[in-house]
Design a protein around this motif. Sequence first.
Motif, PDB file in Angstrom:
ATOM      1  N   ASP A  23     -10.483  -7.207  -3.469  1.00 14.29           N
ATOM      2  CA  ASP A  23      -9.562  -6.769  -2.649  1.00 14.29           C
ATOM      3  C   ASP A  23      -8.793  -8.018  -2.113  1.00 14.29           C
ATOM      4  N   GLU A  41      -4.258   2.110   0.312  1.00 12.02           N
ATOM      5  CA  GLU A  41      -3.888   1.721  -1.110  1.00 12.02           C
ATOM      6  C   GLU A  41      -2.992   2.796  -1.646  1.00 12.02           C
ATOM      7  N   LEU A  87      -2.638  -2.378  -3.154  1.00  9.85           N
ATOM      8  CA  LEU A  87      -2.966  -2.462  -1.596  1.00  9.85           C
ATOM      9  C   LEU A  87      -1.699  -2.767  -0.859  1.00  9.85           C
TER      10      LEU A  87
END
Length: 333
Positions: free
Chosen positions: A19, A60, A65
């Motif tokens: 991430d 998300e 993202l």
Amino acid sequence: MTDPTTRARTLIRGFRPGDGPPLVAAWCRSAPADPVTADRFRSLVLLDANFDPAGLRVAEEDGHLVGAAYAVRRLTPMTGTDLEPEQGWLPFFFVDPAARGRGVGRELLTDALDWLLAHGRTRVDFAPYTPNYFLPGLDAATYPEAAALLESLGFRTVDEAVAMDRSLTDYALPPEVACRVGELTVQGYQFGTPTDDDLPALLALAAVHFVPDWARAIRECLLHGAPPDRIVVARDPSGRLVGWAMHGAYESAIERFGPFGVLDEMRGTGLGNVLLHLVLERMRALGAGSAWFLWTDHDSSAARLYRRAGFGTTRVFRVLRREAARCPARRTG
């Protein structure tokens, strides 16, 4: 073209490996006035002793993202054994511009607040989390939509901080300051770089009489290799350390002034003004083109001192707080 009325399914979850790069990229798109680098994100978030991946809530959509909200509570005491069990923080949140206008920010913040409440945090501050805050609070002039969203969720302004700066390109120690240095020296005051043996007294002064986080900042910058001459200390005629000023304490930014403190009983002597200018003089000698800091109270004596020294306000931040009376069932994820 995509129908703007079509809402992609938003998944809110905790941070997980992979991430980081998309989060940093989305942050920079979302807040171009306050971008972040991967290095800063790693240092201030991922390596923070209080970081819990579950508290960094990520939005998300279709595998992309599109936003994040960071909820943090103390796992390690700032001082002593106090974990501040009712206190939580939201150091930052953002939504990618492409995902705005459909409630993602509200979902993220509500989810982050629920996560904190599930851990017993009934008081939440945006955004002055020490030791690793990015900004002191919300710059409502730059982010009016965020201000409206936080207000709608029950956040209220509890303090106001100002960031200030001044150019050093034409800086020279003012004659009146040089004169005051001479007068105080004749009275027995001493000004100079702290020796190694002075450091315990300096750390105690910062921790006991000012802010414990200032002692941490001094200690860590020196441990990371900052030279002691970034600090100027003042001693009274008895030899007692009564104040200091410095620069470069945070993230090795030599143009960042502070922390800075003088004992209350020394107010009115001109020590604060002297220390401020002695550090500005050193900063200019190092080639710094400006001096800046992120946070002082808007109407404080320190703010007035800075203004007399040529500093001007660059941004105004609202320190926001939300208090809740109940705690929902514990959640995970």
